[in-house]
Every structure is written in structure tokens, then in C-alpha cells.
Design a protein around this motif. Sequence first.
Motif, short mmCIF file in Angstrom:
data_model
loop_
_atom_site.label_atom_id
_atom_site.label_comp_id
_atom_site.label_asym_id
_atom_site.label_seq_id
_atom_site.Cartn_x
_atom_site.Cartn_y
_atom_site.Cartn_z
N ILE A 53 0.85 -1.20 0.00
CA ILE A 53 0.00 0.00 0.00
C ILE A 53 0.88 1.25 0.00
N LYS A 54 0.59 2.15 -0.90
CA LYS A 54 1.35 3.41 -0.95
C LYS A 54 0.60 4.42 -0.08
N LYS A 55 1.31 4.99 0.89
CA LYS A 55 0.68 5.95 1.80
C LYS A 55 0.27 7.23 1.08
N LEU A 56 -0.93 7.68 1.35
CA LEU A 56 -1.40 8.93 0.75
C LEU A 56 -1.58 9.99 1.84
N ILE A 57 -2.19 9.61 2.95
CA ILE A 57 -2.35 10.53 4.08
C ILE A 57 -1.90 9.80 5.34
N ASN A 58 -0.92 10.34 6.04
CA ASN A 58 -0.38 9.62 7.20
C ASN A 58 -1.20 9.87 8.47
N GLU A 59 -0.90 9.07 9.49
CA GLU A 59 -1.65 9.11 10.75
C GLU A 59 -1.65 10.49 11.40
N ARG A 60 -0.48 11.12 11.36
CA ARG A 60 -0.35 12.41 12.02
C ARG A 60 -1.25 13.46 11.36
N ASP A 61 -1.28 13.46 10.03
CA ASP A 61 -2.12 14.42 9.32
C ASP A 61 -3.61 14.12 9.54
N ILE A 62 -3.94 12.84 9.60
CA ILE A 62 -5.34 12.47 9.85
C ILE A 62 -5.74 12.97 11.24
N ASN A 63 -4.90 12.67 12.24
CA ASN A 63 -5.20 13.08 13.62
C ASN A 63 -5.40 14.57 13.75
N ARG A 64 -4.49 15.30 13.12
CA ARG A 64 -4.55 16.76 13.21
C ARG A 64 -5.84 17.30 12.60
N VAL B 226 -8.93 4.50 -2.63
CA VAL B 226 -8.14 4.49 -1.40
C VAL B 226 -8.66 3.47 -0.38
N VAL B 227 -7.75 3.03 0.48
CA VAL B 227 -8.11 2.10 1.55
C VAL B 227 -7.47 2.56 2.86
N GLY B 228 -7.94 1.96 3.95
CA GLY B 228 -7.36 2.24 5.27
C GLY B 228 -8.20 3.21 6.08
N TYR B 229 -7.95 3.25 7.37
CA TYR B 229 -8.67 4.13 8.31
C TYR B 229 -10.18 3.97 8.11
N GLY B 230 -10.61 2.72 7.97
CA GLY B 230 -12.04 2.43 7.81
C GLY B 230 -12.45 2.05 6.40
N LEU B 231 -11.71 2.56 5.42
CA LEU B 231 -12.10 2.29 4.03
C LEU B 231 -11.55 0.95 3.55
N ASP B 232 -12.35 0.26 2.76
CA ASP B 232 -11.98 -1.10 2.37
C ASP B 232 -11.89 -1.29 0.88
N TYR B 233 -11.23 -2.39 0.51
CA TYR B 233 -11.35 -2.93 -0.84
C TYR B 233 -11.82 -4.37 -0.62
N ASP B 234 -13.05 -4.65 -0.99
CA ASP B 234 -13.67 -5.95 -0.71
C ASP B 234 -13.49 -6.38 0.75
N GLN B 235 -13.77 -5.47 1.65
CA GLN B 235 -13.77 -5.68 3.11
C GLN B 235 -12.37 -5.76 3.74
N LYS B 236 -11.32 -5.63 2.93
CA LYS B 236 -9.98 -5.68 3.49
C LYS B 236 -9.39 -4.29 3.68
N TYR C 63 -3.50 4.52 8.43
CA TYR C 63 -3.33 5.63 7.49
C TYR C 63 -4.21 5.37 6.26
N ILE C 64 -4.25 6.34 5.34
CA ILE C 64 -5.01 6.16 4.11
C ILE C 64 -4.02 5.98 2.96
N GLY C 65 -4.24 4.93 2.17
CA GLY C 65 -3.30 4.64 1.10
C GLY C 65 -3.96 4.08 -0.14
N VAL C 66 -3.10 3.82 -1.13
CA VAL C 66 -3.57 3.29 -2.41
C VAL C 66 -2.91 1.94 -2.63
N ILE C 67 -3.68 0.96 -3.09
CA ILE C 67 -3.11 -0.38 -3.35
C ILE C 67 -2.23 -0.30 -4.60
#
Length: 171
Positions: free
Chosen positions: A4-15, A150-160, A166-170
Motif C-alpha cells: 500500500i502506498k501511503k497517501l495521508i499519514n496518521e499524524r495528518d489524519i489526527n490533526r 483508497v483504503v485504510g482508516y475504515g475504508l476497504d477494498y472488498d472488506q480488506k 493511514y489512508i493509502g492506495v493499493i
Amino acid sequence: MNKIKKLINERDINRRVKEISETLYDEYKDEEVVFICTLKGAVFFACDLLKKYKGDVRIEFLRVSSYSGKDSTGKIELNLSISKENIENKNVIILEDIVDTGTTLKFLKEYIGDMKPKSLIIVSLLDKKERRKVDIEADIVGFEIEDLFVVGYGLDYDQKYRNLPYIGVIE
Ligand code: IMP
Ligand code: MG
């Protein structure tokens, strides 16, 4: 698991989540707010935002689905509903994970709007403006992103991938 390629990191999401939470509190302060978390995608966003929210809240859940894999079916299914008494004459904030074509948002706005809330706004963590097919916007957006799945932080690709912090791209 794919890379997964990171698009938005944890720190930026938190802020940003903290910022949104404070903006909402400034707006509603002394009034009770009903937050509606749309399952499953907005669950991490809702938890983090609500832990940072200083006012009185009630929490409701709605479950809608329109996606299968990476494609929206365009047809909205409501799998978990809310009763009118929890919405009528209340300040309501819908928490969404992402606005894509806008079909889901339009459905949600009408479904909750019909229950006659005192006020209603929509907050979406992500917005893919380029993909819009329905003329609708969220009132507050966390991050505007390009037309990427995008996937991560709740978002899925076929439930995964929902559990990525963080939010990223497969890749
Ligand atoms: P819309 O009805 O086309 O706006 O789609 C909204 C719903 O599709 C969101 O609430 C998500 O659950 C899902 N969705 C849209 N884009 C993505 C994405 O890039 N990754 C994961 N889910 C997405
Ligand atoms: Mg969703």
C-alpha cells in the motif's frame, strides 16, 4: 497483503480530525448533537472525532452500501436504519468516510432530512470531487483527494484493509 502506498499519514489524519471536532464544537457548544456514523467506512473517523469532541452527544449508526469491489453499483441498500424519534428536532451530523459519485450522500441527506431534524450537516473525511455524478457536497471535508481508490482508516477494498491506521492506495 498487497503493498500500500501511503497517501495521508496518521499524524495528518489526527490533526485534521481534531480540527474538525473543534470546529463542530464551536458551532454547537451548548446544544446536544446526534452524530450518525455510517457503517462500516466511517467507524474509525467517528471514533476518533467523537473522542475529541467536548460537548454532549448521542451516537447513532446507519449502514448503507453501494459498492462491490472498486465499482459503485449505483444502487443504495439500507441495511441498518434509524428511528425518527432519534432525529426529529435534533441537531444531526452525519459522518461519512468518502464522497465519490455522491449517490450515497444524496440518499442519506434525503433519508435523514425526511425525519425533520432541527439541523442537518454532513461531514466527510474524504472527497473525490472529480468523480461526482450527483450535484451534492458535504458541508465539511477532511481532505480532498484525486480520483484514486483508497483504503485504510475504515475504508476497504472488498472488506480488506480497513484496519490500516493511514489512508493509502493499493499498488
Ligand atoms: P458514492 O455513493 O459513489 O458517493 O460512494 C460512496 C461510498 O462508496 C463511500 O461511502 C464508500 O463506502 C465507497 N467508496 C467510494 N470511493 C471509495 C474508495 O476510494 N475506497 C473505498 N471505498 C470507497
Ligand atoms: Mg461509506
